[in-house]
Scaffold this motif. Structure first.
Motif, short mmCIF file in Angstrom:
data_model
loop_
_atom_site.label_atom_id
_atom_site.label_comp_id
_atom_site.label_asym_id
_atom_site.label_seq_id
_atom_site.Cartn_x
_atom_site.Cartn_y
_atom_site.Cartn_z
N GLN A 1 0.84 -1.32 -0.02
CA GLN A 1 -0.14 0.03 -0.16
C GLN A 1 0.89 1.29 0.00
O GLN A 1 2.01 1.16 0.57
N VAL A 2 0.38 2.35 -0.60
CA VAL A 2 0.91 3.53 -0.42
C VAL A 2 0.00 4.40 -0.08
O VAL A 2 -0.96 4.74 -0.35
N GLU A 3 0.89 5.18 0.94
CA GLU A 3 -0.04 6.14 1.92
C GLU A 3 -0.10 7.55 1.11
O GLU A 3 0.71 7.79 0.41
N GLU A 4 -1.31 8.38 1.35
CA GLU A 4 -1.28 9.49 0.66
C GLU A 4 -0.42 10.44 1.09
O GLU A 4 -0.01 10.85 2.32
N GLY A 5 0.25 11.27 0.32
CA GLY A 5 1.15 12.28 0.32
C GLY A 5 2.45 11.86 0.28
O GLY A 5 3.69 12.76 0.57
N GLU A 6 2.94 10.55 -0.03
CA GLU A 6 4.25 9.93 -0.04
C GLU A 6 4.57 9.68 -1.65
O GLU A 6 3.77 9.59 -2.47
N ALA A 7 5.88 9.78 -1.69
CA ALA A 7 6.45 9.36 -2.98
C ALA A 7 7.03 7.97 -2.82
O ALA A 7 7.89 7.74 -2.19
N PHE A 8 6.27 6.85 -3.63
CA PHE A 8 6.72 5.53 -3.40
C PHE A 8 7.33 5.15 -4.81
O PHE A 8 6.80 5.15 -5.72
N GLY A 9 8.62 4.35 -4.55
CA GLY A 9 9.31 3.85 -5.48
C GLY A 9 8.79 2.47 -5.91
O GLY A 9 8.65 1.47 -4.99
N PHE A 10 8.67 1.99 -7.08
CA PHE A 10 8.45 0.64 -7.45
C PHE A 10 9.66 0.17 -8.45
O PHE A 10 9.84 0.42 -9.51
N LEU A 11 10.62 -0.61 -7.90
CA LEU A 11 11.50 -1.04 -8.38
C LEU A 11 11.99 -2.30 -8.64
O LEU A 11 11.50 -3.15 -7.81
N GLY A 12 12.67 -2.55 -9.77
CA GLY A 12 13.03 -3.78 -10.31
C GLY A 12 13.63 -3.82 -11.55
O GLY A 12 13.43 -2.86 -12.46
N PRO A 13 14.54 -5.08 -12.02
CA PRO A 13 14.77 -5.15 -13.22
C PRO A 13 13.84 -5.07 -14.39
O PRO A 13 12.60 -5.12 -14.02
N ASN A 14 14.04 -4.71 -15.64
CA ASN A 14 13.33 -4.72 -16.63
C ASN A 14 12.63 -6.27 -16.68
O ASN A 14 13.27 -7.28 -16.83
N GLY A 15 11.37 -6.31 -17.17
CA GLY A 15 10.63 -7.65 -17.10
C GLY A 15 10.39 -8.11 -15.66
O GLY A 15 9.77 -9.30 -15.94
N ALA A 16 10.33 -7.37 -14.72
CA ALA A 16 10.08 -7.84 -13.52
C ALA A 16 8.68 -7.95 -13.14
O ALA A 16 8.18 -8.62 -12.28
N GLY A 17 7.72 -7.04 -13.79
CA GLY A 17 6.17 -6.81 -13.48
C GLY A 17 5.84 -5.60 -12.96
O GLY A 17 4.67 -5.30 -12.68
N LYS A 18 6.83 -4.47 -13.26
CA LYS A 18 6.48 -3.34 -12.67
C LYS A 18 5.25 -2.63 -13.91
O LYS A 18 4.33 -2.35 -13.14
N THR A 19 5.44 -2.73 -15.04
CA THR A 19 4.44 -2.29 -16.11
C THR A 19 3.11 -2.97 -15.87
O THR A 19 1.89 -2.44 -16.09
N THR A 20 3.20 -4.40 -16.01
CA THR A 20 1.94 -5.01 -15.48
C THR A 20 1.18 -4.75 -14.23
O THR A 20 -0.15 -4.51 -14.50
#
Length: 309
Positions: free
Chosen positions: A26-45
């Motif tokens: 979960q991402v709290e309101e007002g925060e900058a949250f990073g979603f990190l992973g190698p290419n093809g890890a599932g970020k775009t999905t």
């Protein structure tokens, strides 16, 4: 704080191909949250599921308390979205494209739009087909920011930007965060997330392996440092330094290559005792870091057990 994004056991399969499996955060309101992973890890999905561009096989996701699939129209009013790849009319100018997006939003603050265009050093008079990769990225960033959304969802936002534009983008993200709005930013570049985010989720092969504070990533940071000296130096002094995992002697003892885990402060102080001709530092790609750090199921499972929500 209240949650802006809530993801619970989200799973998406593409037949025999990997998607994402049982992803929760979960991402709290007002925060900058990073979603990190190698290419093809599932970020775009994951991002496409949040934007209701894909339907999950199982699990749920909510934005501002709204179901991402059942209430996607309401959600899109709250969100500024930058996809990983932009597909826009090649015959339109940048200005026409921004005007189109502005109309879709019911109008935007034109003074703020002009400010964003100037900050990103973007030329709106050229046709989209003539833009470089970096300029196409700029138009995507501007359209995501220009209506001052409550939530920004940005997929690899700085890909193709030059260093000065990257720095300006980082300032824009910090301004959004300081304004109490939320940023969800995917990247395969560790330093980008460090500059803009307080918390981060790491995804690998479709599964979350860690969620926590950015400063807790220091144990996966690894630098390759090459130092050339005016004279031969005793390489043994560097082998015992804090954080040094491996040392190689180069140039008949006049240079050393070190592989350093975490901070390089001890290495710099040790090198300063001798006349230094040059020093270069290289941060491996996230793919390289993950190949080393997360190789083997045992490590992945151990890290997954330390996920913090």
């Amino acid at each position: 704080m209240t949650a802006m994004i809530e993801v619970n056991s989200l799973t998406k399969r593409y037949g025999n191909k990997r998607g994402i499996n049982d992803v929760s955060f979960q991402v709290e309101e007002g925060e900058a949250f990073g979603f990190l992973g190698p290419n093809g890890a599932g970020k775009t999905t994951t991002i496409r599921l949040l934007m209701a561009l894909l339907r999950a096989n199982s699990g749920t996701a909510r934005i501002a308390g709204l179901d991402v699939w059942q209430q996607s129209v309401e959600i899109k009013r709250l969100v500024g979205y930058l996809p990983g790849e932009l597909s826009l009319d090649p015959s339109l100018t940048g200005g026409q494209i921004l005007a189109y997006f502005g109309h879709l939003r019911g109008g935007v603050d034109q003074a703020y739009l002009k400010q964003l265009i100037a900050r990103m050093e973007f030329d709106p008079s050229r046709k989209f087909r003539h833009y470089s990769t970096g300029n196409k990225r700029k138009i995507g960033i501007i359209q995501a920011f220009m209506h001052r959304p409550r939530l920004l969802i940005l997929d690899e936002p700085t890909s193709g930007l030059d260093p000065l534009n990257q720095q300006e983008f980082e300032r824009m993200v910090k301004e959004v965060r300081d304004d109490g709005r939320t940023v969800f930013l995917s990247s395969h570049v560790l330093t980008e997330v460090e500059q803009t985010c307080k918390r981060v989720a790491i995804i690998r092969e479709g599964q979350l392996v860690r969620v926590g504070l950015v400063e807790d990533l220091k144990d996966i940071k690894r630098h390759e440092i090459t130092i050339t000296f005016a004279n031969v130096v005793p390489v043994e002094e560097f082998k015992e330094l804090n954080g040094v995992e491996q040392v190689e002697t180069l140039a008949d003892g006049h240079a050393v290559r070190l592989f350093v885990q975490g901070q390089a402060d001890a290495v710099i102080k040790a090198a300063a005792r001798y006349p230094v001709m040059s020093l270069t530092s290289h941060e491996p790609s996230l793919e390289d870091i993950f190949m080393r750090y997360y190789e083997g199921d045992g490590v992945v499972n151990r890290e997954a057990s330390h996920v913090v929500h």
